[in-house]
Design a protein around this motif. Structure first.
Motif, PDB file in Angstrom:
ATOM      1  N   SER A 160       8.186  -5.097  22.226  1.00 23.63           N
ATOM      2  CA  SER A 160       8.479  -4.868  20.822  1.00 23.63           C
ATOM      3  C   SER A 160       9.550  -5.826  20.342  1.00 23.63           C
ATOM      4  CB  SER A 160       8.932  -3.422  20.581  1.00 23.63           C
ATOM      5  OG  SER A 160      10.205  -3.200  21.175  1.00 23.63           O
ATOM      6  N   GLN A 161       9.549  -6.028  19.036  1.00 22.93           N
ATOM      7  CA  GLN A 161      10.584  -6.832  18.399  1.00 22.93           C
ATOM      8  C   GLN A 161      11.246  -5.987  17.328  1.00 22.93           C
ATOM      9  OE1 GLN A 161       8.781  -9.080  14.601  1.00 22.93           O
ATOM     10  NE2 GLN A 161       8.566 -10.309  16.448  1.00 22.93           N
ATOM     11  N   VAL A 162      12.535  -6.207  17.154  1.00 20.83           N
ATOM     12  CA  VAL A 162      13.272  -5.498  16.116  1.00 20.83           C
ATOM     13  C   VAL A 162      13.879  -6.534  15.186  1.00 20.83           C
ATOM     14  CG1 VAL A 162      15.182  -3.942  15.603  1.00 20.83           C
ATOM     15  CG2 VAL A 162      13.768  -3.562  17.627  1.00 20.83           C
ATOM     16  N   VAL A 163      13.610  -6.375  13.896  1.00 19.12           N
ATOM     17  CA  VAL A 163      14.081  -7.319  12.894  1.00 19.12           C
ATOM     18  C   VAL A 163      14.922  -6.563  11.868  1.00 19.12           C
ATOM     19  CG1 VAL A 163      13.403  -8.946  11.091  1.00 19.12           C
ATOM     20  CG2 VAL A 163      12.065  -8.798  13.207  1.00 19.12           C
ATOM     21  N   HIS A 164      16.133  -7.058  11.648  1.00 19.55           N
ATOM     22  CA  HIS A 164      17.045  -6.488  10.656  1.00 19.55           C
ATOM     23  C   HIS A 164      16.924  -7.279   9.346  1.00 19.55           C
ATOM     24  CE1 HIS A 164      19.384  -4.036  13.569  1.00 19.55           C
ATOM     25  NE2 HIS A 164      18.964  -4.960  14.406  1.00 19.55           N
ATOM     26  N   ALA A 165      16.718  -6.562   8.262  1.00 20.21           N
ATOM     27  CA  ALA A 165      16.639  -7.191   6.940  1.00 20.21           C
ATOM     28  C   ALA A 165      17.953  -6.983   6.193  1.00 20.21           C
ATOM     29  CB  ALA A 165      15.481  -6.618   6.134  1.00 20.21           C
ATOM     30  N   ALA A 166      18.332  -7.991   5.422  1.00 21.68           N
ATOM     31  CA  ALA A 166      19.557  -7.907   4.642  1.00 21.68           C
ATOM     32  C   ALA A 166      19.377  -8.670   3.347  1.00 21.68           C
ATOM     33  CB  ALA A 166      20.740  -8.487   5.431  1.00 21.68           C
ATOM     34  N   ALA A 167      20.085  -8.219   2.312  1.00 24.92           N
ATOM     35  CA  ALA A 167      20.054  -8.945   1.051  1.00 24.92           C
ATOM     36  C   ALA A 167      20.617 -10.345   1.257  1.00 24.92           C
ATOM     37  CB  ALA A 167      20.878  -8.192   0.003  1.00 24.92           C
ATOM     38  N   ALA A 168      20.078 -11.296   0.536  1.00 23.93           N
ATOM     39  CA  ALA A 168      20.538 -12.678   0.670  1.00 23.93           C
ATOM     40  C   ALA A 168      22.015 -12.765   0.327  1.00 23.93           C
ATOM     41  CB  ALA A 168      19.721 -13.593  -0.241  1.00 23.93           C
TER      42      ALA A 168
ATOM     43  N   VAL B 205       0.830  -1.203   0.000  1.00 23.75           N
ATOM     44  CA  VAL B 205       0.000   0.000   0.000  1.00 23.75           C
ATOM     45  C   VAL B 205       0.868   1.258   0.000  1.00 23.75           C
ATOM     46  CG1 VAL B 205      -1.717   1.309   1.312  1.00 23.75           C
ATOM     47  CG2 VAL B 205      -1.942  -1.174   1.095  1.00 23.75           C
ATOM     48  N   HIS B 206       1.975   1.207   0.734  1.00 26.03           N
ATOM     49  CA  HIS B 206       2.878   2.363   0.782  1.00 26.03           C
ATOM     50  C   HIS B 206       3.713   2.497  -0.493  1.00 26.03           C
ATOM     51  CE1 HIS B 206       2.196   3.634   4.919  1.00 26.03           C
ATOM     52  NE2 HIS B 206       2.248   2.363   5.305  1.00 26.03           N
ATOM     53  N   GLY B 207       3.729   1.436  -1.317  1.00 28.16           N
ATOM     54  CA  GLY B 207       4.563   1.474  -2.499  1.00 28.16           C
ATOM     55  C   GLY B 207       6.035   1.374  -2.179  1.00 28.16           C
ATOM     56  N   ARG B 208       6.359   0.661  -1.105  1.00 29.07           N
ATOM     57  CA  ARG B 208       7.728   0.570  -0.628  1.00 29.07           C
ATOM     58  C   ARG B 208       7.934  -0.794   0.011  1.00 29.07           C
ATOM     59  NH1 ARG B 208      11.972  -0.399   2.583  1.00 29.07           N
ATOM     60  NH2 ARG B 208      13.089   1.401   3.457  1.00 29.07           N
ATOM     61  N   MET B 209       8.802  -1.616  -0.541  1.00 30.58           N
ATOM     62  CA  MET B 209       9.055  -2.956  -0.024  1.00 30.58           C
ATOM     63  C   MET B 209      10.364  -3.000   0.759  1.00 30.58           C
ATOM     64  SD  MET B 209       6.488  -4.784  -0.835  1.00 30.58           S
ATOM     65  CE  MET B 209       5.085  -4.779  -1.946  1.00 30.58           C
ATOM     66  N   LEU B 210      10.605  -4.128   1.404  1.00 26.80           N
ATOM     67  CA  LEU B 210      11.808  -4.268   2.218  1.00 26.80           C
ATOM     68  C   LEU B 210      13.065  -4.243   1.363  1.00 26.80           C
ATOM     69  CD1 LEU B 210      10.610  -7.006   4.718  1.00 26.80           C
ATOM     70  CD2 LEU B 210      11.197  -4.629   5.267  1.00 26.80           C
ATOM     71  N   ARG B 211      14.103  -3.604   1.925  1.00 24.18           N
ATOM     72  CA  ARG B 211      15.378  -3.497   1.237  1.00 24.18           C
ATOM     73  C   ARG B 211      16.516  -3.863   2.189  1.00 24.18           C
ATOM     74  NH1 ARG B 211      12.814   1.567  -0.829  1.00 24.18           N
ATOM     75  NH2 ARG B 211      13.838   2.704   0.865  1.00 24.18           N
ATOM     76  N   ASP B 212      17.658  -4.119   1.606  1.00 21.11           N
ATOM     77  CA  ASP B 212      18.858  -4.415   2.384  1.00 21.11           C
ATOM     78  C   ASP B 212      19.127  -3.289   3.381  1.00 21.11           C
ATOM     79  OD1 ASP B 212      21.327  -5.731   3.050  1.00 21.11           O
ATOM     80  OD2 ASP B 212      22.365  -4.227   1.844  1.00 21.11           O
ATOM     81  N   GLY B 213      19.325  -3.664   4.650  1.00 23.03           N
ATOM     82  CA  GLY B 213      19.625  -2.683   5.683  1.00 23.03           C
ATOM     83  C   GLY B 213      18.425  -2.152   6.427  1.00 23.03           C
ATOM     84  N   ASP B 214      17.196  -2.495   6.017  1.00 25.31           N
ATOM     85  CA  ASP B 214      16.007  -2.013   6.719  1.00 25.31           C
ATOM     86  C   ASP B 214      15.948  -2.581   8.136  1.00 25.31           C
ATOM     87  OD1 ASP B 214      15.066  -0.456   4.661  1.00 25.31           O
ATOM     88  OD2 ASP B 214      13.628  -1.934   3.923  1.00 25.31           O
ATOM     89  N   VAL B 215      15.398  -1.778   9.045  1.00 19.80           N
ATOM     90  CA  VAL B 215      15.183  -2.201  10.426  1.00 19.80           C
ATOM     91  C   VAL B 215      13.705  -2.008  10.752  1.00 19.80           C
ATOM     92  CG1 VAL B 215      15.782  -1.870  12.848  1.00 19.80           C
ATOM     93  CG2 VAL B 215      17.527  -1.551  11.076  1.00 19.80           C
ATOM     94  N   MET B 216      13.033  -3.099  11.073  1.00 20.76           N
ATOM     95  CA  MET B 216      11.611  -3.052  11.415  1.00 20.76           C
ATOM     96  C   MET B 216      11.446  -3.158  12.926  1.00 20.76           C
ATOM     97  SD  MET B 216       9.940  -5.541   8.512  1.00 20.76           S
ATOM     98  CE  MET B 216      11.168  -6.838   8.757  1.00 20.76           C
ATOM     99  N   VAL B 217      10.674  -2.260  13.505  1.00 18.53           N
ATOM    100  CA  VAL B 217      10.333  -2.310  14.922  1.00 18.53           C
ATOM    101  C   VAL B 217       8.831  -2.538  15.028  1.00 18.53           C
ATOM    102  CG1 VAL B 217      10.368  -1.112  17.140  1.00 18.53           C
ATOM    103  CG2 VAL B 217      12.208  -0.717  15.494  1.00 18.53           C
ATOM    104  N   GLY B 218       8.452  -3.714  15.512  1.00 20.08           N
ATOM    105  CA  GLY B 218       7.042  -4.053  15.670  1.00 20.08           C
ATOM    106  C   GLY B 218       6.669  -4.088  17.135  1.00 20.08           C
ATOM    107  N   THR B 219       5.640  -3.356  17.510  1.00 19.24           N
ATOM    108  CA  THR B 219       5.228  -3.248  18.906  1.00 19.24           C
ATOM    109  C   THR B 219       3.748  -3.596  19.041  1.00 19.24           C
ATOM    110  OG1 THR B 219       6.826  -1.474  19.299  1.00 19.24           O
ATOM    111  CG2 THR B 219       5.055  -1.707  20.908  1.00 19.24           C
ATOM    112  N   ILE B 220       3.428  -4.402  20.039  1.00 14.40           N
ATOM    113  CA  ILE B 220       2.032  -4.684  20.375  1.00 14.40           C
ATOM    114  C   ILE B 220       1.843  -4.364  21.847  1.00 14.40           C
ATOM    115  CG2 ILE B 220       0.207  -6.416  20.524  1.00 14.40           C
ATOM    116  CD1 ILE B 220       1.409  -7.846  18.181  1.00 14.40           C
ATOM    117  N   GLU B 221       0.823  -3.608  22.136  1.00 14.43           N
ATOM    118  CA  GLU B 221       0.541  -3.139  23.483  1.00 14.43           C
ATOM    119  C   GLU B 221       0.571  -4.294  24.490  1.00 14.43           C
ATOM    120  OE1 GLU B 221      -3.115  -0.780  25.779  1.00 14.43           O
ATOM    121  OE2 GLU B 221      -3.175  -1.135  23.616  1.00 14.43           O
ATOM    122  N   GLY B 222       1.394  -4.150  25.516  1.00 14.10           N
ATOM    123  CA  GLY B 222       1.499  -5.158  26.555  1.00 14.10           C
ATOM    124  C   GLY B 222       2.513  -6.237  26.275  1.00 14.10           C
ATOM    125  N   LEU B 223       2.859  -6.446  25.001  1.00 14.51           N
ATOM    126  CA  LEU B 223       3.757  -7.546  24.634  1.00 14.51           C
ATOM    127  C   LEU B 223       5.184  -7.086  24.379  1.00 14.51           C
ATOM    128  CD1 LEU B 223       1.536  -9.600  22.153  1.00 14.51           C
ATOM    129  CD2 LEU B 223       1.515  -9.578  24.650  1.00 14.51           C
TER     130      LEU B 223
END
Length: 356
Positions: free
Chosen positions: A344-352, A324-342
């Motif tokens: 957060s997790q941080v996931v590092h993406a890298a090119a294969a 929807v954003h028109g932007r996919m994962l790329r090498d070096g991206d850092v995703m921070v996912g947070t759910i209330e009470g649980l």
């Protein structure tokens, strides 16, 4: 990778491991009295009790079971046993406090060992509406707002009259958030999907909605990574979706880092979820946008096959995916996912990595 104290705020996105120490500060803990985790040791994975910024290894005797899944099958009595151990962490003068380790000193693994992973598709109302608009055919004459209204009416009718849509994930894809997410080179359309995941406790087989929550051991965070251009078959479109190829590359289910007991979550149907990529918020929603709530999902999933202790039931991903954003994962991206009470997790993406 180090983990901040329980109850701390979501950290700033850390540097990519390729630029320095791979064990950079990442995930923050859940805002609950205690949680479970698993961490690496010379003897293999070890279950641990997490309180604050410390973790306590649990022996089979302390856990009261030989395996984590056997513990989860016990239900509330298992969590009751852990409460006195969690209370020890508050007394630094107690000699037993010596068994507590700094959370930052361990490598956290996925907090669960599921035998089955069930994923729920198209279960957030706004998410589905956004996907309908994003996938709009070029020849569709309808204005965007009219298309959104049509999709909204379709989803409301589905919530009233339909049933959940499930597909199966591979347990081998479940990894800890400290593993680097390698983006397969066969596509450049890898997308994020933050999800609340239900962890099954007592086995559930053909249970009613009214009894469903009694079979929930707890909750955790999952990023259900998806390769968008593989979701639908191109060689024979009549076949439909191809979830195996789209969702089951190695590491495509970063999970955890904590398993939070269900008793510590007052209402899983009203939790806020947010996901950022390199500090920019992409997903921001609450679980009250679910078309089918957690009791409905458990009841429907258990109608076909027994759900086993430790199994993961993913509840779907909210609006704000990369497609929807028109932007996919790329090498070096850092995703921070947070759910209330649980936490957060941080996931590092890298090119294969290219094979030698």
């Amino acid at each position: 990778m180090r983990t901040d104290a329980l109850g701390s705020s979501t950290p700033d996105a850390p540097k990519h491991p390729a630029n320095g120490d791979p064990h950079v500060t990442t995930s923050s803990g859940p805002t609950v009295p205690f949680a479970l985790a698993r961490f690496a040791s010379d003897a293999g994975p070890v279950p641990g009790l997490v309180v604050g910024d410390r973790i306590r290894p649990l022996s089979a005797a302390e856990l009261g079971a030989d395996t984590l899944n056997e513990f989860l099958a016990e239900g509330e009595s298992g969590w009751d046993r852990l409460e006195p151990l969690a209370a020890e962490s508050a007394d630094d003068a107690d000699p037993s406090a010596a068994v507590w380790l700094p959370l930052a000193s361990v490598t956290l693994l996925a907090p669960v060992e599921p035998r089955q992973v069930l994923q729920t598709g198209a279960n957030y109302r706004t998410h589905v509406i956004d996907l309908v608009v994003a996938g709009r055919a070029k020849q569709d004459p309808r204005p965007v707002e009219e298309l959104r209204e049509w999709a909204a009416e379709l989803m409301d009718r589905r919530a009233r009259e339909g049933i959940p849509y499930f597909f199966i994930g591979l347990p081998a894809c479940v990894v800890g958030t400290e593993e680097i997410l390698e983006l397969p080179a066969y596509s450049d359309q890898h997308d994020w999907e933050l999800e609340l995941a239900v962890v099954i406790g007592a086995p559930a087989f053909r249970v009613s909605r009214e009894d469903a929550l009694a079979h929930v051991a707890g909750y955790t965070i999952v990023n259900d990574v998806t390769t968008r251009d593989l979701v639908f078959r191109q060689d024979m479109k009549e076949i439909g979706t191809d979830w195996y190829r789209a969702k089951n590359a190695p590491g495509f289910l970063p999970t955890g880092p904590f398993l939070v007991p269900a008793r510590h979550i007052a209402d899983a149907g009203d939790l806020r979820l947010t996901l950022s990529v390199n500090g920019e918020t992409m997903q921001d929603a609450t679980t009250d946008d679910l078309l089918f709530d957690i009791p409905a999902l458990i009841a429907a999933a258990s109608e076909t096959m027994p759900l086993l202790p430790g199994d993961l039931l993913l509840t779907g991903s909210p609006a704000g995916n990369g497609v929807v954003h028109g932007r996919m994962l790329r090498d070096g991206d850092v995703m921070v996912g947070t759910i209330e009470g649980l936490g957060s997790q941080v996931v590092h993406a890298a090119a294969a990595r290219v094979p030698a």
